[in-house]
Design an enzyme around this catalytic site. Sequence first.
Site, PDB file in Angstrom:
ATOM      1  N   ASP A  38       0.819  -1.216   0.000  1.00  0.00           N
ATOM      2  CA  ASP A  38       0.000   0.000   0.000  1.00  0.00           C
ATOM      3  C   ASP A  38       0.855   1.269   0.000  1.00  0.00           C
ATOM      4  O   ASP A  38       0.382   2.348   0.360  1.00  0.00           O
ATOM      5  CB  ASP A  38      -0.942   0.008   1.208  1.00  0.00           C
ATOM      6  N   HIS A 238      24.613   2.701 -18.580  1.00  0.00           N
ATOM      7  CA  HIS A 238      23.548   3.033 -17.644  1.00  0.00           C
ATOM      8  C   HIS A 238      23.691   2.209 -16.359  1.00  0.00           C
ATOM      9  O   HIS A 238      22.723   1.634 -15.861  1.00  0.00           O
ATOM     10  CB  HIS A 238      22.174   2.812 -18.281  1.00  0.00           C
ATOM     11  N   ASP A 255      27.382  10.284 -13.472  1.00  0.00           N
ATOM     12  CA  ASP A 255      26.400  10.887 -14.368  1.00  0.00           C
ATOM     13  C   ASP A 255      25.165  11.135 -13.513  1.00  0.00           C
ATOM     14  O   ASP A 255      24.438  10.197 -13.167  1.00  0.00           O
ATOM     15  CB  ASP A 255      26.094   9.944 -15.536  1.00  0.00           C
ATOM     16  N   ASP A 266      21.800  17.646 -16.142  1.00  0.00           N
ATOM     17  CA  ASP A 266      22.395  16.386 -16.606  1.00  0.00           C
ATOM     18  C   ASP A 266      23.892  16.603 -16.808  1.00  0.00           C
ATOM     19  O   ASP A 266      24.315  17.236 -17.769  1.00  0.00           O
ATOM     20  CB  ASP A 266      21.729  15.953 -17.923  1.00  0.00           C
ATOM     21  N   HIS A 345      27.508   5.718 -28.340  1.00  0.00           N
ATOM     22  CA  HIS A 345      26.299   6.544 -28.187  1.00  0.00           C
ATOM     23  C   HIS A 345      26.480   7.874 -28.905  1.00  0.00           C
ATOM     24  O   HIS A 345      27.572   8.210 -29.373  1.00  0.00           O
ATOM     25  CB  HIS A 345      25.965   6.767 -26.704  1.00  0.00           C
ATOM     26  N   HIS A 349      21.773  15.064 -26.480  1.00  0.00           N
ATOM     27  CA  HIS A 349      20.319  14.898 -26.627  1.00  0.00           C
ATOM     28  C   HIS A 349      19.654  16.167 -26.128  1.00  0.00           C
ATOM     29  O   HIS A 349      20.249  16.965 -25.385  1.00  0.00           O
ATOM     30  CB  HIS A 349      19.820  13.683 -25.833  1.00  0.00           C
ATOM     31  N   HIS A 356      15.919  13.095 -21.325  1.00  0.00           N
ATOM     32  CA  HIS A 356      15.970  12.900 -22.770  1.00  0.00           C
ATOM     33  C   HIS A 356      14.695  13.530 -23.318  1.00  0.00           C
ATOM     34  O   HIS A 356      13.668  12.874 -23.445  1.00  0.00           O
ATOM     35  CB  HIS A 356      16.063  11.410 -23.124  1.00  0.00           C
ATOM     36  N   GLU A 379      28.163  15.273 -24.726  1.00  0.00           N
ATOM     37  CA  GLU A 379      28.677  14.223 -23.842  1.00  0.00           C
ATOM     38  C   GLU A 379      29.488  13.158 -24.584  1.00  0.00           C
ATOM     39  O   GLU A 379      29.090  11.987 -24.631  1.00  0.00           O
ATOM     40  CB  GLU A 379      27.533  13.566 -23.081  1.00  0.00           C
ATOM     41  N   TYR A 383      35.044   4.156 -23.866  1.00  0.00           N
ATOM     42  CA  TYR A 383      34.821   3.041 -22.953  1.00  0.00           C
ATOM     43  C   TYR A 383      35.597   1.834 -23.471  1.00  0.00           C
ATOM     44  O   TYR A 383      35.304   1.323 -24.555  1.00  0.00           O
ATOM     45  CB  TYR A 383      33.326   2.716 -22.858  1.00  0.00           C
ATOM     46  N   ARG A 401      33.493   9.766 -19.582  1.00  0.00           N
ATOM     47  CA  ARG A 401      32.507  10.603 -20.263  1.00  0.00           C
ATOM     48  C   ARG A 401      32.562  11.994 -19.635  1.00  0.00           C
ATOM     49  O   ARG A 401      32.746  12.133 -18.424  1.00  0.00           O
ATOM     50  CB  ARG A 401      31.097  10.016 -20.139  1.00  0.00           C
ATOM     51  N   GLU A 403      30.220  15.488 -19.728  1.00  0.00           N
ATOM     52  CA  GLU A 403      28.916  15.968 -20.200  1.00  0.00           C
ATOM     53  C   GLU A 403      28.565  17.304 -19.558  1.00  0.00           C
ATOM     54  O   GLU A 403      28.709  17.491 -18.350  1.00  0.00           O
ATOM     55  CB  GLU A 403      27.823  14.951 -19.855  1.00  0.00           C
TER      56      GLU A 403
END
Length: 435
Positions: A38, A238, A255, A266, A345, A349, A356, A379, A383, A401, A403
Amino acid sequence: MKIESQTYQARRERLIQSLPENTVAIIRTGDLCTRNNDCEYEFRPNSSFFYLTGFPEPSAYVLINGNGDTILVTLPKDPEKEQWDGFRYGVEGAVNTFGVCDAAPLDELDNAAIFLLDGAQNVAFPFGDEKLRQQVLVWRDNLTARARAGAVAPTQLMDLSPAIAEMRLRKDEEEIALMEKAAQISVEAHKQAMLAVRPGMKEYELEAELNYVFMKSGSRQPAYNNIVASGSNACVLHYIKNDETINDGDLVLIDAGAEFGCYAGDITRTFPANGKFTESQAALYQVVLDSHTAGLQELKVGAPYEACHNVAVRILTQGLVSLGLLTGNVDTLIESKAYRDFYMHNTGHWLGLDVHDCGTYRVNGESRPLESGMVLTIEPGLYVSLDNESVDEKWRGIGIRIEDDVLIRNDGPYILTHGLPREIDEIEAFMAQNH
């Protein structure tokens, strides 16, 4: 810091004017979602609904007719339920606070919808909302069944999402102010993480530093699941487990962005857990940084969206060849997408109410020209999988990365995430304050 009700009203009027004549637009915000038994997740309104209303409560609908008149359908005031679950605006509060023409309680939704749809030629709603689609079909069938009594049912169903996406793609001054606030809260959180990191701590301990800064700065939640990835975990794009031990010599890729007023920040930064890059880490990091710098120069009014990505890919590929991770002609490697073993990637974006954010990237088959008021991320990254035996062992397990959030302006790109170290020497000097 908030958006005024007049702004939401103007948005609704612009939206309906962008649709064919004699159209009724309908969108709902969504319902509470059960977490377990609940207990429910904290409610966050549908982004497009919020863009048009600013209304924060669940189970609400907004209906807009061809004159721009708006009915907001919402949960009614209920003292007993409010005793348990908190304040509700109710019908009167919806009109007085949010600038709509009229409001109705949720149990009158069918009547309100049928009243507005009777005589309309088109009904527009987000096609991705299956619950609303079924409701619209029921309302249409109800009107069709009453044709002999003079009711006129809509004959055309339209997807409302593209029209709203075009509006949301270009940010106004009020939105930009909220987005810069979200960006700067995110900057402070990343700074705190750089100062707090220590070899031996858990990734989630570092994540706690982020969330602390978010919440104490007015951001009740992150804009998306925080990524705190140490060592080879940074090669998982991710990664959200955030439960591994941060080891001495690891790079840490974070990130994470704050949400403020429903607008997203972001940011990604990659930094050494012990405060000092190794030679291999620094070499790969500099390649990513160079691609970030080159890509940023392409973020100007009139430039195609994909120009930033294309430049970043070229710089990354050149760097991979220079360091010996790839061999061959740079143009050939780009054409064959050989770089995708290390960079899989895009370089950015759209950013806004969603991390996104909505908006097409191509128009009439061509990359979309950038316009003043658009906000996007830049970004680039590299890798190198632990399992990649085609490269020297010293590169394996490194993920990087960088960004930032960028506002397109007539005078050039404006970095909303300003003030956060990006250069190698800047990062090391900043971290040295507390290491």
